[in-house]
Design a protein around this motif. Structure first.
Motif, PDB file in Angstrom:
ATOM      1  N   SER A  88       0.838  -1.200   0.000  1.00  0.00           N
ATOM      2  CA  SER A  88       0.000   0.000   0.000  1.00  0.00           C
ATOM      3  C   SER A  88       0.870   1.246   0.000  1.00  0.00           C
ATOM      4  N   ALA A  89       0.290   2.318  -0.504  1.00  0.00           N
ATOM      5  CA  ALA A  89       0.964   3.620  -0.449  1.00  0.00           C
ATOM      6  C   ALA A  89       0.663   4.230   0.913  1.00  0.00           C
ATOM      7  N   CYS A  90       1.585   5.035   1.418  1.00  0.00           N
ATOM      8  CA  CYS A  90       1.309   5.709   2.687  1.00  0.00           C
ATOM      9  C   CYS A  90       2.027   7.052   2.734  1.00  0.00           C
ATOM     10  N   GLY A  91       1.526   7.918   3.607  1.00  0.00           N
ATOM     11  CA  GLY A  91       2.198   9.180   3.852  1.00  0.00           C
ATOM     12  C   GLY A  91       3.164   9.018   5.016  1.00  0.00           C
ATOM     13  N   SER A  92       4.081   9.958   5.175  1.00  0.00           N
ATOM     14  CA  SER A  92       5.051   9.896   6.267  1.00  0.00           C
ATOM     15  C   SER A  92       4.740  10.960   7.308  1.00  0.00           C
ATOM     16  N   VAL A 166      -4.377   4.857  10.584  1.00  0.00           N
ATOM     17  CA  VAL A 166      -5.319   4.542   9.498  1.00  0.00           C
ATOM     18  C   VAL A 166      -6.513   5.486   9.580  1.00  0.00           C
ATOM     19  N   ILE A 167      -6.671   6.299   8.554  1.00  0.00           N
ATOM     20  CA  ILE A 167      -7.783   7.262   8.541  1.00  0.00           C
ATOM     21  C   ILE A 167      -8.905   6.743   7.634  1.00  0.00           C
ATOM     22  N   GLU A 168     -10.093   7.303   7.827  1.00  0.00           N
ATOM     23  CA  GLU A 168     -11.241   6.829   7.042  1.00  0.00           C
ATOM     24  C   GLU A 168     -11.118   7.221   5.571  1.00  0.00           C
ATOM     25  N   ARG A 171     -10.719  11.614   1.993  1.00  0.00           N
ATOM     26  CA  ARG A 171      -9.965  12.874   2.046  1.00  0.00           C
ATOM     27  C   ARG A 171      -8.654  12.633   2.779  1.00  0.00           C
ATOM     28  N   PHE A 172      -7.662  13.497   2.514  1.00  0.00           N
ATOM     29  CA  PHE A 172      -6.434  13.484   3.293  1.00  0.00           C
ATOM     30  C   PHE A 172      -6.682  14.242   4.598  1.00  0.00           C
ATOM     31  N   SER A 173      -5.691  14.240   5.476  1.00  0.00           N
ATOM     32  CA  SER A 173      -5.842  14.861   6.797  1.00  0.00           C
ATOM     33  C   SER A 173      -5.678  16.381   6.729  1.00  0.00           C
ATOM     34  N   ILE A 188       3.653   6.589   9.971  1.00  0.00           N
ATOM     35  CA  ILE A 188       3.126   6.648   8.602  1.00  0.00           C
ATOM     36  C   ILE A 188       1.593   6.689   8.653  1.00  0.00           C
ATOM     37  N   ILE A 189       0.995   7.030   7.522  1.00  0.00           N
ATOM     38  CA  ILE A 189      -0.465   7.199   7.511  1.00  0.00           C
ATOM     39  C   ILE A 189      -1.045   6.657   6.209  1.00  0.00           C
ATOM     40  N   GLY A 190      -2.133   5.909   6.338  1.00  0.00           N
ATOM     41  CA  GLY A 190      -2.787   5.326   5.170  1.00  0.00           C
ATOM     42  C   GLY A 190      -4.279   5.187   5.399  1.00  0.00           C
ATOM     43  N   MET A 191      -4.955   4.518   4.468  1.00  0.00           N
ATOM     44  CA  MET A 191      -6.429   4.449   4.552  1.00  0.00           C
ATOM     45  C   MET A 191      -6.995   3.031   4.550  1.00  0.00           C
ATOM     46  N   THR A 192      -6.138   2.006   4.487  1.00  0.00           N
ATOM     47  CA  THR A 192      -6.725   0.672   4.264  1.00  0.00           C
ATOM     48  C   THR A 192      -6.275  -0.440   5.222  1.00  0.00           C
ATOM     49  N   VAL A 213       6.248   4.654   1.155  1.00  0.00           N
ATOM     50  CA  VAL A 213       6.055   6.073   1.482  1.00  0.00           C
ATOM     51  C   VAL A 213       6.040   6.904   0.204  1.00  0.00           C
ATOM     52  N   THR A 214       4.985   7.675   0.057  1.00  0.00           N
ATOM     53  CA  THR A 214       4.851   8.482  -1.168  1.00  0.00           C
ATOM     54  C   THR A 214       4.929   9.990  -0.910  1.00  0.00           C
ATOM     55  N   ASP A 215       4.763  10.412   0.360  1.00  0.00           N
ATOM     56  CA  ASP A 215       4.626  11.853   0.618  1.00  0.00           C
ATOM     57  C   ASP A 215       4.810  12.129   2.100  1.00  0.00           C
ATOM     58  N   TYR A 216       4.916  13.408   2.445  1.00  0.00           N
ATOM     59  CA  TYR A 216       5.025  13.840   3.851  1.00  0.00           C
ATOM     60  C   TYR A 216       3.686  14.329   4.387  1.00  0.00           C
ATOM     61  N   ASP A 217       2.599  13.761   3.923  1.00  0.00           N
ATOM     62  CA  ASP A 217       1.272  14.191   4.364  1.00  0.00           C
ATOM     63  C   ASP A 217       1.230  15.732   4.315  1.00  0.00           C
ATOM     64  N   CYS A 218       0.837  16.408   5.414  1.00  0.00           N
ATOM     65  CA  CYS A 218       0.772  17.878   5.296  1.00  0.00           C
ATOM     66  C   CYS A 218       1.280  18.592   6.536  1.00  0.00           C
ATOM     67  N   PRO A 225       1.926  20.063   0.482  1.00  0.00           N
ATOM     68  CA  PRO A 225       1.031  19.076   1.103  1.00  0.00           C
ATOM     69  C   PRO A 225       0.754  17.920   0.152  1.00  0.00           C
ATOM     70  N   VAL A 226       0.375  16.785   0.721  1.00  0.00           N
ATOM     71  CA  VAL A 226       0.076  15.601  -0.095  1.00  0.00           C
ATOM     72  C   VAL A 226      -0.992  15.903  -1.141  1.00  0.00           C
ATOM     73  N   SER A 227      -0.823  15.324  -2.308  1.00  0.00           N
ATOM     74  CA  SER A 227      -1.840  15.406  -3.364  1.00  0.00           C
ATOM     75  C   SER A 227      -1.802  14.090  -4.130  1.00  0.00           C
ATOM     76  N   ALA A 230       1.210  13.870  -6.405  1.00  0.00           N
ATOM     77  CA  ALA A 230       2.484  13.558  -5.749  1.00  0.00           C
ATOM     78  C   ALA A 230       2.551  12.070  -5.394  1.00  0.00           C
ATOM     79  N   VAL A 231       1.430  11.547  -4.882  1.00  0.00           N
ATOM     80  CA  VAL A 231       1.386  10.125  -4.497  1.00  0.00           C
ATOM     81  C   VAL A 231       1.673   9.251  -5.719  1.00  0.00           C
ATOM     82  N   LYS A 232       0.997   9.564  -6.826  1.00  0.00           N
ATOM     83  CA  LYS A 232       1.138   8.745  -8.049  1.00  0.00           C
ATOM     84  C   LYS A 232       2.569   8.765  -8.560  1.00  0.00           C
TER      85      LYS A 232
END
Ligand code: ADE
Length: 278
Positions: A88-92, A166-168, A171-173, A188-192, A213-218, A225-227, A230-232
Motif C-alpha cells: 500500500s501507499a502511505c504518507g510519512s 489509518v484514517i477513514e 480525504r487526506f488529513s 506513517i499514515i494510510g487508509m486501508t 512512502v509516497t509523501d510527507y502528508d501535510c 502538502p500531499v496530493s 504527488a502520491v502517483k
C-alpha cells in the motif's frame, strides 16, 4: 492449515496488475459477506502458490470505505492462503521516513469510523460468538522479519517497524490532524490497513505489509502538502522496488516452517471467542 504455504497478495494502488504471476488463472468468487473487490488471480511466483487480489479493484474504482474487506479476506482464506502480504501507499509523519522508502509496520492506530471489522457479527451464517481478537501484535513478526532480511539484502531503503495511522478517507488529513497523529507517535499514515489486518487475524492468517512512502502528508511547512499527483509520481518508482521485494521474499516465506506459528494463530482466535451462554 499446516502443510502447504499459499500466499495471498493484496495489491494497493499501482500494484494491482499481477504481471509477476506465472500460469495466471482468473477465478470469480463470492462469499457469505458478498463479493471481493475483484477476481482472484491464481498463479505461482518462483514456484510458490499465490493469489493476487486488487484491493481497490483492477479499475481502481472502489474507495477505501467501500472496500469489502471481509469478502477479500474470506476469499483468500477460502482459497487456502496461509499468509497475506499486502502492498500500500502511505504518507510519512516523520522526517526519517522519506518518500521512496519502504516500511514494514508493526503497529496501527485506528481512526476509521465506517467499517465492519469482524466476521463475528451475530448475523445468520456468520461464525458463532463474539471474537475479542488480541491486537497487541497485529502484524506477523515472522513474516516481517523475512521481509526485512530481504530488503536488507536487496539494499532497498526501508524501516523495520513503524506505527501506521489509518484514517477513514477518502480525504487526506488536515494539518492539525497530521500534527496530532505525529504527537501520538504515528510514523506513517494510510487508509486501508484497518480492518484488513483485524480480519486477517480473525481468519488466523499471517499478515504483513509492504508500505511504500509516497509523501510527507501535510505536517511540514517546508514541503508541499500531499496530493494525488504527488502520491502517483512517487508510487511509480516504489512499485518496482515492491515487485523486486515480493519476488525475493515469496520463496523465502515458503521455505520456512510455519506449523507451530499457524497453530498459535488459530488458538489465538478460538481462545478469544465468547460463545452465547445457553
Ligand atoms: N496514502 C498515501 N499518502 C497518504 C496520506 N498522506 N494520507 C493517507 N493515505 C495516504
Amino acid at each position: 492449515m499446516a502443510g502447504k504455504i499459499k500466499i495471498g497478495i493484496i495489491g494497493g494502488s499501482g500494484m494491482d496488475d499481477p504481471d509477476i504471476l506465472e500460469n495466471r488463472q482468473e477465478k470469480h468468487v463470492t462469499t457469505p459477506y458478498g463479493k471481493p473487490s475483484d477476481v482472484l488471480i491464481l498463479g505461482k511466483i518462483k514456484g510458490v502458490d499465490c493469489v493476487v487480489l486488487a484491493r481497490h479493484g483492477r479499475k481502481h474504482d472502489v474507495m477505501p470505505t467501500d472496500i469489502n474487506y471481509r469478502a477479500n479476506i474470506y476469499a483468500l482464506k477460502e482459497e487456502g492462503c496461509t499468509h497475506v502480504v499486502v502492498t500500500s501507499a502511505c504518507g510519512s509523519l516523520k522526517e526519517e521516513y522519506e518518500p521512496g522508502h519502504i516500511v514494514f509496520p508493526d503497529q496501527f492506530i485506528d481512526r476509521t469510523t465506517k467499517r465492519v471489522s469482524t466476521f463475528y457479527d451475530g448475523k445468520q451464517g456468520s461464525p458463532k460468538g463474539i471474537c475479542h481478537m488480541p491486537m497487541h501484535e497485529p502484524y506477523c513478526p515472522h513474516t516481517r522479519k523475512i521481509l526485512t532480511e530481504a530488503a536488507k539484502e536487496l539494499k532497498l531503503p526501508h524501516h523495520e517497524s513503524g506505527t501506521m495511522v489509518v484514517i477513514e478517507g477518502p480525504r487526506f488529513s488536515s494539518k492539525a490532524e497530521s500534527r496530532m497523529f505525529k504527537m501520538w507517535g504515528g510514523d506513517i499514515i494510510g487508509m486501508t490497513a484497518v480492518p484488513e489486518i483485524v480480519l486477517a487475524n480473525e481468519a488466523g492468517l499471517c499478515y504483513a505489509s509492504i508500505s511504500m512512502v509516497t509523501d510527507y502528508d501535510c505536517w511540514r511547512d517546508d514541503h508541499d502538502p500531499v496530493s494525488v499527483e504527488a502520491v502517483k509520481k512517487t508510487f511509480k518508482v516504489n512499485v518496482a522496488n515492491a515487485k523486486e521485494l515480493l519476488l525475493n521474499v515469496i520463496p523465502r516465506i515458503a521455505s520456512e516452517k510455519w506449523a507451530e506459528i499457524t497453530k498459535e494463530r488459530e488458538a489465538a482466535v478460538t481462545n478469544n471467542i465468547m460463545l452465547p451462554s445457553s
